[in-house]
Enzyme design. Structure first.
Site, PDB file in Angstrom:
ATOM      1  N   GLY A 131     -57.497  38.980  37.019  1.00  0.00           N
ATOM      2  CA  GLY A 131     -57.178  39.384  38.375  1.00  0.00           C
ATOM      3  C   GLY A 131     -55.795  38.903  38.762  1.00  0.00           C
ATOM      4  CB  CYS A 132     -53.365  40.225  41.214  1.00  0.00           C
ATOM      5  SG  CYS A 132     -54.491  40.588  42.571  1.00  0.00           S
ATOM      6  CE1 TYR A 133     -54.003  36.942  46.739  1.00  0.00           C
ATOM      7  CE2 TYR A 133     -55.973  38.291  46.573  1.00  0.00           C
ATOM      8  CZ  TYR A 133     -54.844  37.905  47.276  1.00  0.00           C
ATOM      9  OH  TYR A 133     -54.568  38.469  48.495  1.00  0.00           O
ATOM     10  CB  THR A 163     -52.524  36.187  36.910  1.00  0.00           C
ATOM     11  OG1 THR A 163     -53.428  37.019  36.176  1.00  0.00           O
ATOM     12  CG2 THR A 163     -51.243  35.991  36.116  1.00  0.00           C
ATOM     13  CB  CYS A 164     -50.700  34.161  41.196  1.00  0.00           C
ATOM     14  SG  CYS A 164     -49.239  33.653  42.088  1.00  0.00           S
TER      15      CYS A 164
END
Lengths: 346, 346, 346, 346
Positions: free
Chosen positions: A149-151, A153-154
Site C-alpha cells: 500500500g502507499c501509506y 510503503t512511506c
C-alpha cells in the site's frame, strides 16, 4: 521484451502504471483491461496518450491474457483482485497485485481489517510482500507479489531501521500521514469533488484505516514481536504524494549523526531511498514523478523523541513504480530500468 | 421579518443562499427543502453551520411552504423548477427562481437552447429577468423573478453600456469566460473530481452553452436588434468566481477616459458595480465573497478593439446574492441589506 | 555524446531543461551555470535531484564553457542573454537561447516591444526562430537558435494552417491565453506569492505583452503581409501549462472536416502536434509533462467564426523541450530523442 | 462607536482584521497605518475594498493615533511591536497586539525562543494572554492584550480539558499541525511563491517553532506543572485554516461519551467552540471564514490513545477575529458582535 498486461488499466493507479510501462525499454504492452471502457482507445479516456498509445482497452479474458502475457499487473479493488488472480496464477503467470488482497501473512488480520472473507487464503502462502528494501530475496523467486500500500510503503521505510535496531519504544509509534487525492481513486463521489477537497484538509478513518494493519505486520516482523501503532491519514488538496510525519520515543539519547549513520547503513545500495542531511527535510514535490522515497529526521532532545519525515509519490513508489520495481526483480533486470526519472519539482 | 424558504437548499447555489440569508437582518429562515437530505440537520451536511443554524431540512410540501413563507427561492435544476413554481405562484407567493426556466422572453429560444419543452410558457409573461442594473423597475412590481445566470450577469454588465450606446460592432462580440467549479454544482461526476479539475483548465460547450442565448436576449434588447455573440466558458481550478474577458471592435476611435465616463454614467448610483481606473483590472479575488461586479477595460488603439474584463462571485452576484438583491427590491428594502460584505481577497 | 552546458540552470525554465537533459540518452551535462547558486550542488537547490544529479553549479566562465561544451543553452533574462551569447557564438559554439533576444527579424520591433536597445543586432541575421514545425530546414544549419516564447508557440501552431491558407480574416484574430505561474519565473515578488495566485485568475499586460510582437512576426510571414492581433495573457492558479482559446472570422463557410483535413495535411509527420477529433478539445492536463502541442477546434456556424483551442506545457514545448527538439535537429538526431514521455494527466 | 486604529494594516493578518472591523457595527475605523503603503488608498492595495472602504493608509504617528483612537490593534513583526506599544500604552490607550511580544509570562522563555532581547519586560506584567476561553476575566480589566498565536489557539483549545482534568500523560503530547500559507505573511520570499507551495506539503521548524513555547506556557498553567510537547507545523497548499491532529496517551480507559461530556462542560456557553459528535471530525473548510474553533476526537482503544482534531481559521480565530473578540470583552460588548458569520465552506 517482457509481454505485460494490466487489468484495471483506467483507474488512477492503473493508468499511471501504464504511463510508466510505456516508457520501459523492455516492456511490450499487450492488454489493457478495463471493464468500464472496454473497446475504447485508451487515448480517448486519457488524451495525454493521443498520438503515442492508441491501444484499445479490452474486457477481461483470462485465457487470452494468460496466453499472451509474461506478467500481469492487477489494479482492482480488493476482493475483486481476489477473484481474478488465482486463475492467472494457475496458468503459470507471474502476477503483481496492487490491491490489499495478497499483502498479508495472516488471513485473520486481513479479514478483520477488510471486513470480508478472503477468497483464496491458500495463495497467501505463495504471495510475497513486495517491498524490495525489506524482502528483495523473497521477491526474486516469487510468482505472486502483493504490492505494498502507499501509506505503508512511506511509513515502513521511515521506521524500519529504528525498529530493527530497537532504538525506539515500540508502543510510542505515531504516524501522521498526508496524502494526495489520487489515492482515493477515480470513482465519482461527493467527498472527492474539486469543491470539497480544494482549500481543505481533513483526517479520515482515524485509528481504523486498513493500512494500519499492513504497517503493523511489517514492523512486527522487524521488531520480532507484535506491536500496535497509531496511524492517521489525511486528505490533502493535491493530486499526488504522501508525506508521513512519524513520531517515536527514543530509548536512549542519540544525536543526528548516530541516526543518519544507522539509516545510511540500513539502506546502503538502495537505489530508491534518499536520505536528507541535517537541516533538510523531504517534501512531496521532491519525490512526485519519481520512484524515490525521501527520508529525513529531527532528533528532539527536549522530549527525547525522534521525528522522521518521509515522502513518496503515492502513484509511483506507492503503487505502479514499485510494481515495476518488483517486475524488474522478478525478471532479473536492473531494478531501476524504467524508473530513473527524477522528481518533477514543478 | 420576511419569512423565507429555500427549495433546493443543499446544492452549492442553495447553501450559499442560505449562508447569506442567515446573516440578513430582516430574514427569518422558515423551510430549507432538500429531497436528498430531508430530515437531516443542515449542519450535518454543511458542518460550517454547526452551533449556528441547526435547522432540519424538509421534503417538499408546497402547501405548507406557501402558507408559512412570504417569498420562496427555488434553486433546482431547470425543468424541475418549472414543476414547482406554478403551484407557489398560484398560491400568491413571491418566487425568485435561480434556474434558467423563467429568464426568457421567448419560449422558442428557451426550448431550442435547453432542448426541453417549457412546462408553463404562460408564466414567462409574468416573470421578470432579475438583473437589477437593467430591470429594476420591472422587478419592483414582479411576483416571479428569473434570477440571471452567472455567466450572463458577468457578461451583460460588462457590455451593456457599449451596446446601448452603439459604440461597438454588434457582430464582433466575443466573451471568453472562466468560471470556478462551484458553477457545476455538487452532483458527483468524474469530470468534477478534484484530480480532474486541479492543475487544469478546459474550454467546454464551446459555441453551444445555454447562457449564450440569455446573453443574446439581453444585449439584443439593449441594441434594439437581434445579435449573435461568441461565448466560450472555461472550467478553472478554483471554487468561486467568474472572470470574463470580452472583446469587441469599436465603431470609432475612443480613449480610456471616454469609455470610463460612459460606464460611470451608465452605472451611476449602482451599489454593486465597481469600475477600475486605468491600469487596473478586475480579478476574481477582488469580488469573491461579495455581491459586486467589478469592471475594467483596455482600449487597444492598434486593433481598434476594446477589451473589457469583468469579475463576479458566481455564487453571490451570479446566484444567491443577486437573488437576495432581488428580494430586497421586491420588499422595498434598501437593496444592499445583507449584501454589504467586501470581497475576501484571501 | 553531446557535451551540453546550461547557463541560467536554476530558474524554472532552466531547471526543467536540466531535468529533461538528464534523461536524454545522448547528452552529457557539463556545466550548470547559476550566478545565484554558484558552488552549491544543484540537488540542494532542487532536492528532487538528490541521489541522481549532485553536480555543483558554477559561475559563468565563458572560455571554459566554450571549450568543454558542444552546445550551450542560455536561459537568462532578455538583455542579459544578449551579453553572453556573442562570446559563445564567436568561439564557434552552437547556442540555443531561451530569452526573447534572438527571436526577431527586425531590431526595431524588438526594441519597441522590449523597450531596450539590442546589444548585437548583427547576430539577428544569424539567428533562426526555433519553431521546428515552421522552420525546420533553417534550424538544421543554424548555429544560433532563438527558442520561441511559450505563448507564441501555443498561438502560432494553432493559427498557422488557417493563416497560411488564407481561410480567416487576418484582422479578426484574437488570442485569449491562460498560463501557469512557472511562466513568471522564480524571482520572488508579491504578485506571485501563493496567497495571491491561488483561487484567482487575472488578465495582465492586455494588448501590450511582448509576445504579441513575436506572434505577429510569424503569422505575418505566413500570411505574406503585416497583420495585428489581439493577445490577452492570463495568470492561472496552476504551475504548468498554457491553454489558448483563439478566435477568428472565417472567410467562407467551412465544416469541421474541412478544417481537420487542412490541419492534418499541414502537420503531417509532425511528431509533437496532436489533433483532437470533433467533440474533443485540448486541456492542459493532456500535455503537461510532454513536448506535445494539442490542437482542437469548433466551427461556429451561427457566427461564422472558428474557435481553435491549443495546449502546451509552457516549460517543455514552450521552453526546454522545444530547445532540446532544436538541439536534436542541430545535431542530426531523431527529433524526438529524450522527448517521448506522454503527458502526466495526474 | 469605538474608535479603532490598526497599525500594520496591509499585511495578511492586518487586512483581514480591517475586513472584519469594517463590518463591526460598533466600530469606527480611524487610522490604517502602513509604512509600505502610506498615502495610498487601501482599496488600491486590496481592490476588494473598492467602492466600500477607500480610506488612505497613513504612516505611524503615535500621538495622533493615541489621541484619535480608543483602542489600537498592532499587527507588526515581533520586536517591532515592542517598540510601538509602550508609547501607546503610556498614553492610556488599550492595545491588542497580534505579535508574540506580549504573550509571555516569562521574559526568559520569550528571549530563548525568539532569540532577541525583550524591549519592555516590565509591560509583560501588565499584559494578558488573550485567549478568552481560558482568561476571560483577566482580559476584561486589561489594557494590553497579547493576542494568541494561530497554532497555539488551535492546539490549546484542543488540549485544555484533558490537561486540566489530568486525563492524559503530560509527556505524551504530540501536536501535528497543518497551516495555510497566509500564516507566513505577505513579504515576498522564494519559499512562498505559488509554484513552491502549490501541490506540496512540508514540515518546517520541527521541534523548534516559537509557538511551541506558547503552547507549553498555557498547558503548564492548566496542568499546574511544567510540561514539554512535540509540535510540528506543516505548510499546506491552501490560503487559510489550521488543522491540528493531537495525540496523547490516556491515563485510564475512556470512551467517546466520557470525553465528549468533559469537553461539553469545559466549554459550556462558549460561543466560538463547536464540538463534533462521534463519527464526525473538523475540517478547515468548516471554520474558514468564521471565528469558531471546531473540536472532534477519536478514542483509540487499541493504543489507549486519544486523537483530538481541531480546526480554526488562522486569520480569524487565529488572529484578527480573536483580537476583535478581545476588543468586545475589553469594551463590555457582547463577545460575538461582528463575529457571527458562519464558515464559508465553499
Amino acid at each position: 521484451m517482457i509481454r505485460v498486461s494490466v487489468v484495471g488499466a483506467t483507474g488512477y493507479a492503473g493508468i499511471e502504471l501504464v504511463r510508466l510501462l510505456y516508457s520501459h525499454p523492455q516492456v511490450e504492452l499487450v492488454h489493457l483491461v478495463s471493464q468500464s471502457f472496454a473497446e475504447q482507445p485508451i487515448s480517448n479516456i486519457y488524451p495525454n496518450f493521443k498520438g503515442l498509445l492508441d491501444k484499445t482497452c479490452s474486457s477481461l479474458d483470462i485465457d487470452r491474457i494468460a496466453e499472451e502475457s509474461d506478467v500481469v499487473f492487477t489494479s482492482l479493488p480488493h476482493g475483486i483482485s481476489n477473484q481474478v488472480i488465482p486463475a492467472l496464477y494457475q496458468r503459470g503467470k507471474k502476477v503483481i497485485d496492487l490491491s490489499g488482497d495478497f499483502r498479508y501473512k495472516s488471513v485473520k488480520v486481513y479479514e478483520k481489517w477488510y471486513g470480508v472473507r478472503h477468497g483464496h487464503p491458500d495463495l497467501l502462502k505463495e504471495s510475497v510482500y513486495g517491498l524490495p528494501e525489506l524482502h528483495r530475496n523473497e521477491i526474486k523467486t516469487a510468482r505472486l507479489v502483493g504490492n505494498p500500500g502507499c501509506y505503508p510503503t512511506c511509513a515502513i521505510l521511515g521506521l524500519a531501521p529504528l525498529v530493527k535496531h530497537q532504538l525506539i519504544h515500540l508502543n510510542s509509534i505515531i504516524i501522521d500521514a498526508k496524502s494526495g487525492a489520487t489515492g482515493a481513486g477515480r470513482e465519482p463521489s461527493q467527498g472527492l469533488l474539486f469543491c470539497e477537497v480544494d482549500e481543505n484538509i481533513k483526517a479520515y478513518k482515524v485509528a481504523t484505516h486498513r493500512h494500519t494493519s499492513e504497517i503493523e505486520q511489517e514492523l512486527s516482523i522487524l521488531a520480532q514481536r507484535e506491536l500496535a501503532i497509531s496511524f492517521t491519514p489525511h486528505l490533502l488538496p493535491v493530486k499526488r504524494g504522501i508525506l508521513s510525519t512519524i513520531y517515536a520515543n527514543l530509548k536512549k539519547t542519540l544525536n543526528f549523526e548516530d541516526v543518519y549513520s544507522l539509516y545510511s547503513q540500513f539502506y546502503a545500495g538502495e537505489p530508491f531511498v534518499v536520505l536528507h542531511h541535517e537541516g533538510s527535510l523531504p517534501e512531496i514535490k521532491h519525490v512526485n514523478g519519481s520512484n524515490s522515497c525521501h527520508i529525513g529526521f529531527v532528533v528532539d532532545r527536549r522530549t527525547n523523541r525522534i521525528v522522521v519525515v518521509t515522502a513518496i509519490d503515492n502513484l509511483i513508489k506507492g503503487a505502479g513504480g514499485q510494481a515495476i520495481q518488483n517486475m524488474n526483480i522478478l525478471f532479473g533486470l536492473d531494478e531501476t530500468v524504467g524508473l530513473r526519472s527524477p522528481g518533477w519539482y514543478l
